[in-house]
Every structure is written in structure tokens, then in C-alpha cells.
Design a protein around this motif. Structure first.
Motif, PDB file in Angstrom:
ATOM      1  N   PHE A 156       0.932  -1.336  -0.033  1.00  0.00           N
ATOM      2  CA  PHE A 156       0.072  -0.075  -0.070  1.00  0.00           C
ATOM      3  C   PHE A 156       0.895   1.186  -0.202  1.00  0.00           C
ATOM      4  CE2 PHE A 156      -3.339  -2.937   1.992  1.00  0.00           C
ATOM      5  CZ  PHE A 156      -4.302  -2.471   1.432  1.00  0.00           C
ATOM      6  N   HIS A 157       0.611   2.394  -0.583  1.00  0.00           N
ATOM      7  CA  HIS A 157       1.033   3.579  -0.795  1.00  0.00           C
ATOM      8  C   HIS A 157      -0.183   4.456  -0.322  1.00  0.00           C
ATOM      9  CE1 HIS A 157       4.665   1.799  -2.284  1.00  0.00           C
ATOM     10  NE2 HIS A 157       3.664   0.941  -3.047  1.00  0.00           N
ATOM     11  N   GLU A 158       0.068   5.070   1.036  1.00  0.00           N
ATOM     12  CA  GLU A 158      -1.082   5.740   1.077  1.00  0.00           C
ATOM     13  C   GLU A 158      -0.892   7.523   1.082  1.00  0.00           C
ATOM     14  OE1 GLU A 158      -5.226   6.807   2.477  1.00  0.00           O
ATOM     15  OE2 GLU A 158      -4.141   4.688   2.033  1.00  0.00           O
ATOM     16  N   LYS A 159      -1.561   8.163   0.193  1.00  0.00           N
ATOM     17  CA  LYS A 159      -1.227   9.461  -0.288  1.00  0.00           C
ATOM     18  C   LYS A 159       0.281   9.850  -0.194  1.00  0.00           C
ATOM     19  CE  LYS A 159      -6.091  10.248   1.492  1.00  0.00           C
ATOM     20  NZ  LYS A 159      -6.946  10.793   2.549  1.00  0.00           N
ATOM     21  N   VAL A 160       0.796   9.267  -1.146  1.00  0.00           N
ATOM     22  CA  VAL A 160       2.181   9.785  -1.339  1.00  0.00           C
ATOM     23  C   VAL A 160       2.498  10.555  -2.340  1.00  0.00           C
ATOM     24  CG1 VAL A 160       3.127   7.731   0.131  1.00  0.00           C
ATOM     25  CG2 VAL A 160       2.910   7.633  -2.611  1.00  0.00           C
ATOM     26  N   ASP A 161       3.683  11.435  -2.555  1.00  0.00           N
ATOM     27  CA  ASP A 161       3.609  12.346  -3.479  1.00  0.00           C
ATOM     28  C   ASP A 161       4.042  11.906  -4.972  1.00  0.00           C
ATOM     29  OD1 ASP A 161       3.421  14.755  -2.129  1.00  0.00           O
ATOM     30  OD2 ASP A 161       5.348  14.729  -1.319  1.00  0.00           O
ATOM     31  N   ASN A 162       4.624  10.555  -5.003  1.00  0.00           N
ATOM     32  CA  ASN A 162       4.989   9.991  -6.099  1.00  0.00           C
ATOM     33  C   ASN A 162       4.665   8.576  -5.978  1.00  0.00           C
ATOM     34  OD1 ASN A 162       6.655  12.216  -7.569  1.00  0.00           O
ATOM     35  ND2 ASN A 162       7.779  11.957  -5.794  1.00  0.00           N
ATOM     36  N   PRO A 163       3.140   8.262  -6.237  1.00  0.00           N
ATOM     37  CA  PRO A 163       2.956   6.670  -6.158  1.00  0.00           C
ATOM     38  C   PRO A 163       3.305   5.887  -7.302  1.00  0.00           C
ATOM     39  CG  PRO A 163       1.009   8.150  -6.699  1.00  0.00           C
ATOM     40  CD  PRO A 163       2.229   9.119  -6.434  1.00  0.00           C
ATOM     41  N   PRO A 164       3.358   4.690  -7.115  1.00  0.00           N
ATOM     42  CA  PRO A 164       3.875   3.943  -8.147  1.00  0.00           C
ATOM     43  C   PRO A 164       2.756   3.302  -9.007  1.00  0.00           C
ATOM     44  CG  PRO A 164       3.925   2.535  -6.144  1.00  0.00           C
ATOM     45  CD  PRO A 164       3.569   3.946  -5.817  1.00  0.00           C
ATOM     46  N   GLY A 165       1.900   4.107  -9.724  1.00  0.00           N
ATOM     47  CA  GLY A 165       1.025   3.789 -10.471  1.00  0.00           C
ATOM     48  C   GLY A 165      -0.453   4.443 -10.117  1.00  0.00           C
TER      49      GLY A 165
END
Length: 245
Positions: A156-165
Motif C-alpha cells: 500500500f502507498h497511502e497518499k504519497v507524492d510519487n505513487p507507483p501507479g
């Protein structure tokens, strides 16, 4: 199967609309958000639905009282908000040993319910829930997921600046009763599903992709977009929706 439609929130990001109307009753094309969900869950199959209430609860109760699906809906009032996990745990007797369909009342979503349920029943044996995913045009504001080769959530990537997709968590789930057992093991009343439950199940969450329509009606901008694009003259993308399973 039983369902939980989360409808207790204040909808602060939708003010001034929600100063007098709870967000689950905000109209899209003249139809309350809650009605889209009740149509799906109750129109073809008599799925019992629990609706949790808090903010402007009487309006929701009055709406349900005149709904054609009122015999399928149980309401529960929360004196204070318990979080998604807390609501599940507090009402586990309602769900019993059945699978739980869970959605947020401020999401607007079109999908094949039959296919979603089938995907859950055919999930990998080690998975205990199925999560709906969708492609978002604002990945920085969403919970972005990564899937492995078995279509299982591996990160999971929660509201990050540079998400992977741009593959996002739609916050629509089907849960097995074992998930409620885990909630009980936490020994607390208020439980945040996103931060205290989902991380624990990484590697054990099956994914179902909604390629038709999904939007979180959480802000005025998203509300305006839904009003503009939910019903278009060309309905070919949604004409084949079925609700039987």
C-alpha cells in the motif's frame, strides 16, 4: 452474505452541502447516494444491510422508513464514531458467520456485483478479504495498491507524492468472519480499518478491479465531477450490469 453501509460521518469536506444533509443522502442526478447502494444490494437479492448512523441520523432514518427496501435495512446509532473496524466489531452479531460486504456510503460505484462476489469466492485460499480497485486520476490523494502475479495486494502507498501507479483502493470489500475475529483480538473499541487492519492483511487481500465507474464523493470537486459524468448519453459502459449471483 450480509452488508454494512458506512453512513455515520460528518462529511466536512462537502460543506456547505452537508451542513443540512448527511453525505450519504447527497443527491447525484437527483438520487441519494444511499439509494444507489440499496438498489444494488436489495433490488435483485434480499441482502440484509446494516447502516450505521451518527450525524443527522434522523434524516437517514426517515429516508429508510419510506424506502422500498426498508424491510432489508437495520440501522444502528453510534453515540461516538467507532471507526470502520469498530463498527464491524460492535455489530458482529448481525453478521454472524456470513461474509460481509462493506462499502462507504459516500462512494458512487458501478460494477458487476455478481463478478465481485465470484472473485471473492474464487480467491486464493490464503486470502481473507477481497478489495475493489479502480484507476484514479488523482493518485496522490488515494491509497495506491500494488498487486503480485496472483492478483493479491502486496503493498500500500497511502497518499504519497510519487505513487507507483494509479491503481487505487476503492474501499469496497468482502470480508470473511475471520477478519472480525482479528478485530476482536485487538482488544479495543475504536478501530481504524485503513491503518490498523489493512496493513496486517497485506499479502492476504484478493483484488477485484472495477473498470466501469468508481468515485469517492468526498469533496466538492469530486461531487461536481460525478454530477457531470455519472450519466452520459452513451451508457454502453454500464448497460450490461447484472446483480444476480
Amino acid at each position: 452474505m450480509r452488508a454494512l453501509l458506512l453512513s455515520a460521518g460528518f462529511g466536512t469536506r462537502l460543506r456547505p452541502l452537508t451542513e443540512s444533509v448527511p453525505k450519504c443522502l447527497i443527491p447525484i442526478n437527483g438520487k441519494p447516494l444511499m439509494e444507489y447502494w440499496l438498489d444494488m444490494l436489495c433490488r435483485e437479492k434480499n441482502i440484509p444491510v446494516m447502516v450505521n448512523l451518527h450525524y443527522l441520523s434522523k434524516q437517514v432514518e426517515d429516508y429508510i422508513a419510506i424506502s422500498p427496501y426498508k424491510q432489508f435495512v437495520t440501522t444502528v446509532f453510534e453515540e461516538y464514531l467507532l471507526g470502520t473496524g469498530g463498527t464491524l466489531l460492535r455489530n458482529r452479531n448481525f453478521f454472524g458467520k456470513e461474509s460481509v460486504f462493506m462499502a462507504h456510503g459516500d462512494n458512487l460505484s458501478l460494477f458487476d456485483l455478481t463478478a465481485f462476489v465470484r472473485a471473492h469466492y474464487e480467491r486464493p485460499g490464503h486470502c481473507e478479504m477481497t478489495m475493489m480497485t479502480f484507476e484514479t486520476d488523482t493518485p496522490q490523494s488515494c491509497g495506491i495498491v500494488e498487486l503480485d502475479t496472483d492478483n493479491v495486494v502486496c503493498a500500500f502507498h497511502e497518499k504519497v507524492d510519487n505513487p507507483p501507479g494509479n491503481l487505487a483502493n476503492g474501499a469496497v470489500y468482502i470480508l470473511e468472519p475471520s477478519v472480525l475475529d482479528f478485530l476482536d483480538s485487538l482488544g479495543k473499541e475504536v478501530i481504524d480499518f485503513s491503518t490498523e487492519v489493512l496493513p496486517y492483511y497485506v499479502g492476504r487481500i484478493n483484488a477485484f478491479h472495477n473498470g466501469r465507474y468508481h468515485r469517492d464523493i468526498g469533496t466538492m470537486d469530486s461531487y461536481r465531477k460525478a454530477q457531470n459524468d455519472f450519466f452520459q448519453p452513451d451508457l454502453s459502459a454500464i448497460k450490461d450490469i447484472h446483480f444476480e449471483f
